[in-house]
Motif scaffolding. Structure first.
Motif, mmCIF file in Angstrom:
data_model
loop_
_atom_site.group_PDB
_atom_site.id
_atom_site.type_symbol
_atom_site.label_atom_id
_atom_site.label_comp_id
_atom_site.label_asym_id
_atom_site.label_seq_id
_atom_site.Cartn_x
_atom_site.Cartn_y
_atom_site.Cartn_z
ATOM 1 N N TYR A 1 15.214 -6.830 -3.146
ATOM 2 C CA TYR A 1 16.308 -5.873 -3.111
ATOM 3 C C TYR A 1 16.223 -4.935 -4.302
ATOM 4 O O TYR A 1 15.947 -5.341 -5.411
ATOM 5 C CB TYR A 1 17.645 -6.609 -3.109
ATOM 6 N N GLY A 2 16.500 -3.658 -4.046
ATOM 7 C CA GLY A 2 16.522 -2.675 -5.111
ATOM 8 C C GLY A 2 15.153 -2.126 -5.471
ATOM 9 O O GLY A 2 15.042 -1.255 -6.320
ATOM 10 N N LEU A 3 14.108 -2.618 -4.847
ATOM 11 C CA LEU A 3 12.762 -2.123 -5.134
ATOM 12 C C LEU A 3 12.313 -1.213 -4.001
ATOM 13 O O LEU A 3 12.764 -1.347 -2.865
ATOM 14 C CB LEU A 3 11.787 -3.293 -5.277
ATOM 15 N N PRO A 4 11.429 -0.286 -4.239
ATOM 16 C CA PRO A 4 10.957 0.579 -3.157
ATOM 17 C C PRO A 4 10.175 -0.223 -2.122
ATOM 18 O O PRO A 4 9.627 -1.294 -2.419
ATOM 19 C CB PRO A 4 10.064 1.592 -3.881
ATOM 20 N N ALA A 5 10.127 0.320 -0.930
ATOM 21 C CA ALA A 5 9.382 -0.332 0.148
ATOM 22 C C ALA A 5 7.899 -0.339 -0.204
ATOM 23 O O ALA A 5 7.406 0.574 -0.864
ATOM 24 C CB ALA A 5 9.600 0.414 1.457
ATOM 25 N N PRO A 6 7.194 -1.374 0.215
ATOM 26 C CA PRO A 6 5.760 -1.411 -0.097
ATOM 27 C C PRO A 6 5.020 -0.283 0.618
ATOM 28 O O PRO A 6 5.392 0.142 1.705
ATOM 29 C CB PRO A 6 5.315 -2.779 0.411
ATOM 30 N N ALA A 7 3.987 0.205 -0.012
ATOM 31 C CA ALA A 7 3.180 1.286 0.560
ATOM 32 C C ALA A 7 2.399 0.752 1.756
ATOM 33 O O ALA A 7 2.051 -0.426 1.807
ATOM 34 C CB ALA A 7 2.227 1.829 -0.497
ATOM 35 N N PRO A 8 2.135 1.603 2.749
ATOM 36 C CA PRO A 8 1.344 1.144 3.879
ATOM 37 C C PRO A 8 -0.041 0.686 3.427
ATOM 38 O O PRO A 8 -0.588 1.202 2.452
ATOM 39 C CB PRO A 8 1.242 2.377 4.776
ATOM 40 N N VAL A 9 -0.573 -0.274 4.154
ATOM 41 C CA VAL A 9 -1.891 -0.808 3.800
ATOM 42 C C VAL A 9 -2.962 0.244 4.034
ATOM 43 O O VAL A 9 -3.846 0.441 3.219
ATOM 44 C CB VAL A 9 -2.186 -2.083 4.614
ATOM 45 N N GLY A 10 -2.897 0.924 5.145
ATOM 46 C CA GLY A 10 -3.870 1.971 5.451
ATOM 47 C C GLY A 10 -3.141 3.223 5.878
ATOM 48 O O GLY A 10 -1.941 3.195 6.138
ATOM 49 N N PRO A 11 -3.821 4.331 5.949
ATOM 50 C CA PRO A 11 -3.152 5.562 6.359
ATOM 51 C C PRO A 11 -2.761 5.498 7.840
ATOM 52 O O PRO A 11 -3.528 5.021 8.679
ATOM 53 C CB PRO A 11 -4.196 6.644 6.103
ATOM 54 N N ALA A 12 -1.535 5.936 8.141
ATOM 55 C CA ALA A 12 -1.077 5.963 9.528
ATOM 56 C C ALA A 12 -1.770 7.113 10.255
ATOM 57 O O ALA A 12 -1.867 8.221 9.723
ATOM 58 C CB ALA A 12 0.432 6.148 9.570
ATOM 59 N N GLN A 13 -2.261 6.837 11.437
ATOM 60 C CA GLN A 13 -2.920 7.866 12.239
ATOM 61 C C GLN A 13 -2.493 7.675 13.682
ATOM 62 O O GLN A 13 -2.657 6.596 14.246
ATOM 63 C CB GLN A 13 -4.432 7.759 12.137
ATOM 64 N N TYR A 14 -1.902 8.724 14.262
ATOM 65 C CA TYR A 14 -1.563 8.661 15.681
ATOM 66 C C TYR A 14 -1.360 10.067 16.221
ATOM 67 O O TYR A 14 -1.179 11.033 15.483
ATOM 68 C CB TYR A 14 -0.319 7.817 15.935
ATOM 69 N N ASN A 15 -1.410 10.172 17.530
ATOM 70 C CA ASN A 15 -1.136 11.398 18.275
ATOM 71 C C ASN A 15 -0.312 10.988 19.490
ATOM 72 O O ASN A 15 -0.621 9.977 20.129
ATOM 73 C CB ASN A 15 -2.415 12.070 18.772
ATOM 74 N N PHE A 16 0.714 11.759 19.816
ATOM 75 C CA PHE A 16 1.407 11.507 21.075
ATOM 76 C C PHE A 16 1.922 12.809 21.632
ATOM 77 O O PHE A 16 2.069 13.807 20.929
ATOM 78 C CB PHE A 16 2.519 10.467 20.930
#
Length: 145
Positions: A53-68
């Motif tokens: 609690y009170g800490l920033p969310a963890p960074a994503p493990v890898g870069p998000a990549q998507y198309n829709f």
């Protein structure tokens, strides 16, 4: 004083001597006894990572990549769609909707890292409104003459 004690003793004796009410009806059913059921308590599962609690969310493990991409168009006047591309923190997209006044609203947006959501809104067509002729909500009183 002794008269008060005698009166009190008579009242107490009267309360204990009164007849008890009798119930005429079916006897109470016997309690149902079930065989004992042995249930093992559910194990307590700890989360993989305890909440921070009170800490920033963890960074994503890898870069998000998507198309829709999707769109809806039917004979009832529904016409809308959305398209988006993302690569890491860079996101680009657009969506559109047919407005009730006949115009098409198109929003093109970009999200680039910390710059935030930057949108450009465009309208195509000319707004058309049907003629409106409200009926009076009152009726004048009849004139007698």
């Amino acid at each position: 004083m002794t008269a008060k004690i005698v009166v009190l003793a008579v009242l107490v004796a009267g309360v204990f001597a009164r007849p008890q009410p009798q119930f005429y009806g079916a006897p109470a059913p016997a309690p149902i006894r079930h065989a004992p059921v042995h249930v093992r308590p559910a194990p307590v599962l700890a989360p993989a990572h305890p909440p921070r609690y009170g800490l920033p969310a963890p960074a994503p493990v890898g870069p998000a990549q998507y198309n829709f991409d999707y769109s809806v168009s039917d004979n009832f006047g529904n016409d809308f769609g959305h398209q988006e591309n993302r690569n890491g923190y860079n996101t680009q997209g657009a969506y559109y909707v047919q407005l009730p006044d006949g115009r098409l609203q198109k929003v093109t947006y970009v999200v680039n890292g910390d710059s935030g959501y930057v949108a450009q809104v465009e309208y195509q067509g000319v707004a058309k409104y049907p003629a409106y002729h409200p009926a009076p909500s009152y009726h004048p009183a009849p004139s007698y003459g």
